[in-house]
Design a protein around this motif. Structure first.
Motif, PDB file in Angstrom:
ATOM      1  N   ARG A   7     -21.062 -42.758 -57.462  1.00  9.33           N
ATOM      2  CA  ARG A   7     -19.784 -42.678 -56.754  1.00  9.33           C
ATOM      3  C   ARG A   7     -20.062 -42.218 -55.333  1.00  9.33           C
ATOM      4  O   ARG A   7     -20.938 -41.384 -55.087  1.00  9.33           O
ATOM      5  N   GLY A   8     -19.306 -42.741 -54.401  1.00  4.69           N
ATOM      6  CA  GLY A   8     -19.462 -42.331 -53.019  1.00  4.69           C
ATOM      7  C   GLY A   8     -18.369 -42.923 -52.162  1.00  4.69           C
ATOM      8  O   GLY A   8     -17.510 -43.660 -52.642  1.00  4.69           O
ATOM      9  N   GLY A   9     -18.406 -42.604 -50.886  1.00  3.66           N
ATOM     10  CA  GLY A   9     -17.387 -43.089 -49.964  1.00  3.66           C
ATOM     11  C   GLY A   9     -17.046 -41.991 -48.979  1.00  3.66           C
ATOM     12  O   GLY A   9     -17.673 -40.923 -48.962  1.00  3.66           O
ATOM     13  N   PRO A  10     -16.044 -42.211 -48.132  1.00  2.55           N
ATOM     14  CA  PRO A  10     -15.708 -41.229 -47.104  1.00  2.55           C
ATOM     15  C   PRO A  10     -15.441 -39.814 -47.625  1.00  2.55           C
ATOM     16  O   PRO A  10     -15.900 -38.849 -47.015  1.00  2.55           O
ATOM     17  N   ALA A  11     -14.730 -39.673 -48.740  1.00  2.00           N
ATOM     18  CA  ALA A  11     -14.437 -38.331 -49.257  1.00  2.00           C
ATOM     19  C   ALA A  11     -15.725 -37.572 -49.555  1.00  2.00           C
ATOM     20  O   ALA A  11     -15.833 -36.370 -49.281  1.00  2.00           O
ATOM     21  N   TYR A  12     -16.715 -38.293 -50.089  1.00  2.00           N
ATOM     22  CA  TYR A  12     -17.975 -37.662 -50.461  1.00  2.00           C
ATOM     23  C   TYR A  12     -18.787 -37.279 -49.224  1.00  2.00           C
ATOM     24  O   TYR A  12     -19.363 -36.195 -49.159  1.00  2.00           O
ATOM     25  N   TYR A  13     -18.851 -38.181 -48.220  1.00  2.00           N
ATOM     26  CA  TYR A  13     -19.643 -37.786 -47.056  1.00  2.00           C
ATOM     27  C   TYR A  13     -18.899 -36.850 -46.129  1.00  2.00           C
ATOM     28  O   TYR A  13     -19.517 -36.123 -45.342  1.00  2.00           O
ATOM     29  N   ILE A  14     -17.594 -36.795 -46.231  1.00  2.00           N
ATOM     30  CA  ILE A  14     -16.857 -35.785 -45.465  1.00  2.00           C
ATOM     31  C   ILE A  14     -17.132 -34.397 -46.034  1.00  2.00           C
ATOM     32  O   ILE A  14     -17.415 -33.447 -45.298  1.00  2.00           O
ATOM     33  N   GLU A  15     -17.087 -34.279 -47.367  1.00  2.00           N
ATOM     34  CA  GLU A  15     -17.336 -32.973 -47.978  1.00  2.00           C
ATOM     35  C   GLU A  15     -18.796 -32.547 -47.838  1.00  2.00           C
ATOM     36  O   GLU A  15     -19.101 -31.418 -47.444  1.00  2.00           O
ATOM     37  N   LYS A  16     -19.730 -33.460 -48.151  1.00  2.00           N
ATOM     38  CA  LYS A  16     -21.153 -33.086 -48.149  1.00  2.00           C
ATOM     39  C   LYS A  16     -21.765 -33.069 -46.755  1.00  2.00           C
ATOM     40  O   LYS A  16     -22.595 -32.212 -46.443  1.00  2.00           O
ATOM     41  N   GLY A  17     -21.378 -34.030 -45.939  1.00  2.00           N
ATOM     42  CA  GLY A  17     -21.962 -34.122 -44.603  1.00  2.00           C
ATOM     43  C   GLY A  17     -21.304 -33.192 -43.603  1.00  2.00           C
ATOM     44  O   GLY A  17     -21.978 -32.489 -42.845  1.00  2.00           O
ATOM     45  N   LEU A  18     -19.963 -33.189 -43.596  1.00  2.79           N
ATOM     46  CA  LEU A  18     -19.236 -32.338 -42.652  1.00  2.79           C
ATOM     47  C   LEU A  18     -18.903 -30.967 -43.230  1.00  2.79           C
ATOM     48  O   LEU A  18     -18.556 -30.047 -42.490  1.00  2.79           O
ATOM     49  N   ARG A  19     -18.927 -30.877 -44.566  1.00  6.19           N
ATOM     50  CA  ARG A  19     -18.604 -29.631 -45.277  1.00  6.19           C
ATOM     51  C   ARG A  19     -17.182 -29.168 -44.978  1.00  6.19           C
ATOM     52  O   ARG A  19     -16.924 -27.988 -44.754  1.00  6.19           O
ATOM     53  N   ILE A  20     -16.268 -30.126 -44.959  1.00  2.97           N
ATOM     54  CA  ILE A  20     -14.845 -29.811 -44.749  1.00  2.97           C
ATOM     55  C   ILE A  20     -14.091 -30.351 -45.959  1.00  2.97           C
ATOM     56  O   ILE A  20     -13.665 -31.515 -45.979  1.00  2.97           O
ATOM     57  N   LYS A  21     -13.928 -29.528 -46.973  1.00  2.00           N
ATOM     58  CA  LYS A  21     -13.403 -30.003 -48.251  1.00  2.00           C
ATOM     59  C   LYS A  21     -11.949 -30.458 -48.154  1.00  2.00           C
ATOM     60  O   LYS A  21     -11.571 -31.466 -48.743  1.00  2.00           O
ATOM     61  N   ILE A  70     -12.917 -42.802 -39.083  1.00  2.00           N
ATOM     62  CA  ILE A  70     -13.574 -42.941 -37.778  1.00  2.00           C
ATOM     63  C   ILE A  70     -13.966 -41.572 -37.224  1.00  2.00           C
ATOM     64  O   ILE A  70     -15.065 -41.390 -36.692  1.00  2.00           O
ATOM     65  N   ILE A  71     -13.078 -40.598 -37.380  1.00  2.00           N
ATOM     66  CA  ILE A  71     -13.407 -39.232 -36.943  1.00  2.00           C
ATOM     67  C   ILE A  71     -14.638 -38.733 -37.700  1.00  2.00           C
ATOM     68  O   ILE A  71     -15.565 -38.158 -37.115  1.00  2.00           O
ATOM     69  N   ALA A  72     -14.670 -38.991 -39.012  1.00  2.00           N
ATOM     70  CA  ALA A  72     -15.777 -38.513 -39.849  1.00  2.00           C
ATOM     71  C   ALA A  72     -17.107 -39.153 -39.458  1.00  2.00           C
ATOM     72  O   ALA A  72     -18.118 -38.457 -39.297  1.00  2.00           O
ATOM     73  N   ILE A  73     -17.121 -40.471 -39.302  1.00  2.00           N
ATOM     74  CA  ILE A  73     -18.411 -41.120 -39.022  1.00  2.00           C
ATOM     75  C   ILE A  73     -18.918 -40.781 -37.624  1.00  2.00           C
ATOM     76  O   ILE A  73     -20.134 -40.681 -37.404  1.00  2.00           O
TER      77      ILE A  73
END
Length: 485
Positions: A124-138, A430-433
């Protein structure tokens, strides 16, 4: 309610978002040294590499699911609308949006792979996953997931279904109620089979629908071959205001070309990373490159097929907003699938309506499948801590009901709500990437270095200093241990 929805859409889908997508595509094209050119043939090769596993799908299956979401009614109606309001030059700007968007698609799909996880035995993956893991903003990740579940699981499927039912009723006289029942049942059979069944259907249906559509377009191009040089010249001259008739609407050509290009290829909107994350690959950049090529397939092949059918046969009107008609070949017909229908009927009389009905059936139904997968992936994210099995069944029943309801009723409000959802997804993604540009470029550089050394690239996030790429840390260690045994 409708007035409120229209007002919100006017803000979310303003020119700011349209040109932000264009600007992000240009930025990533420069930052990646135009990977969409440098790796063009490598992208094609990667599409057919790799196999599915118990946890993931093959690169081609992931590509097919992503294309199912990209290739929809917009490839028929959206192109006609772009030409109707922006003239032939809008087609060039759709092509340009695809060219630049391929780099954005690479970045978001690669990030999806980097930060993917394994839930209940599936990737499983996608923006929600890389926002939480990469940006650490749950909270940011939760917001994206909620927006996506409602946009793709509740609002948008009914609109696609309505296009199918209307086309079938127009072509074959089949009652929309009957179409709704059949579509809902077929959808249920597919989605209750999980991601593997969705992938198997997509890898057969998507290439078939695209190939069939392009074949009809090629026949029309061949019959009108004498007009082809003129049409190509018209597209380019109109795009830059050099054509006598369309010189005054260059701004409209850019606006509508970019706008419909964004709607069609969805690069940067956060939809395709869901499917990309499910692929079984040895390095995230592999699937990023495959997803970059999917933008080309959507716009350069499928959208171009529609554009050339319409322009070569002259079956279109051009009436810029707030201005007098420049071309009026179809009287008062509104822009949409009817433009393509009329174009087909110039070669195949009485075949236009059935052709559009069948095209819409494949294009829109596979899009509904992709919507379900996006909604389910985000629901799985929200359910990680507490298992809510009932919510998974509720989503399946809901999307089946919405599909049926969309067939028997018009869905103007749903279109508006869906656009709000998808537009909100685009802003958030877009903000996340952009904030995750550095790790994405690190992954590309690592992949290119290993390729240059003659290796089949294998991803090790620790070497790159990337944290929270939990799956890959375990996978790399496992592979290294297997080599030593």
């Amino acid at each position: 309610m409708q007035a409120l929805v229209d007002w919100l859409n006017g803000i979310i889908w303003s020119k700011t978002l349209i040109f932000l997508c264009l600007g992000v595509g240009l930025f990533y094209s420069l930052a990646t040294r135009f990977l969409q050119i440098r790796h063009f043939f490598h992208m094609i090769k990667l599409m057919f590499e790799g196999k599915s596993s118990e946890s993931g799908v093959s690169s081609f299956q992931a590509l097919s699911i992503a294309l199912a979401g990209r290739v929809g009614t917009g490839n028929i109606a959206g192109v006609a609308t772009a030409i109707a309001f922006g003239g032939p030059g809008a087609v060039f700007w759709m092509w340009m949006m695809a060219f630049l968007g391929a780099s954005s698609a690479f970045v978001e799909a690669t990030l999806g792979q980097v930060y993917k996880t394994k839930l209940d035995g599936q990737f499983r993956g996608g923006p929600a996953y890389y926002i939480e893991k990469g940006l650490r903003i749950k909270w940011f990740a939760i917001l994206f997931s909620i927006v996506t579940v409602f946009a793709t699981g509740v609002f948008l499927p009914g609109v696609q279904a309505n296009s199918i039912a209307a086309g079938i009723e127009n072509a074959f006289g089949i009652n929309t109620f009957v179409t709704g029942i059949v579509l809902a049942l077929i959808l249920g059979i597919i989605i209750f089979g999980g991601i593997k069944r969705i992938a198997r259907v997509a890898e057969v249906a998507v290439p078939f629908m695209a190939a069939g559509y392009i074949l009809i377009a090629l026949i029309i191009v061949f019959v009108n071959m004498d007009q082809l040089p003129h049409v190509i010249s018209l597209i380019f001259s109109s795009a830059f205001g050099a054509d006598a008739a369309f010189g005054g609407i260059m701004g409209s050509a850019i606006l509508w070309g970019v706008k419909r290009g964004v709607y069609s290829n969805e690069a940067g909107q956060g939809t395709a990373p869901h499917a990309a994350s499910a692929a079984e690959v040895s390095h995230p950049a592999k699937q990023g490159l495959v997803q970059g090529f999917s933008v080309y397939i959507d716009t350069w092949f499928v959208c171009s097929a529609t554009a050339f059918m319409i322009l070569l046969t002259g079956m279109y009107n051009v009436t810029p907003e707030g201005a007098a008609p420049i071309v009026n070949n179809l009287a008062d017909l509104k822009p949409g699938p009817v433009f393509t229908q009329k174009a087909v009927e110039t070669i195949f009389p009485a075949f236009g309506a059935p052709f559009i009905a069948i095209a819409l059936l494949f294009f829109a139904f596979t899009t509904i499948m992709a919507y379900y997968y996006m909604a389910e992936t985000n629901l799985a994210y929200l359910n990680r801590a507490v298992k809510r099995v009932w919510s998974e069944y509720a989503l399946k029943i809901a999307i089946m009901f919405v599909t049926f309801y969309g067939c028997v009723r018009t869905a103007d409000l749903a279109w508006g709500l869906g656009d709000i959802g998808v537009g909100s997804m685009a802003w958030l993604n877009i903000i996340a990437i952009l904030l995750l540009t550095k790790p994405a470029l690190k992954v590309l550089k690592d992949y290119e270095r290993q390729k240059k050394e003659g290796k089949d690239p294998v991803f090790d996030p620790v070497k790159l200093g990337l944290s929270n790429a939990d799956f890959w840390e375990k996978e790399y260690k496992h592979q290294e241990s297997a080599k030593m045994e």
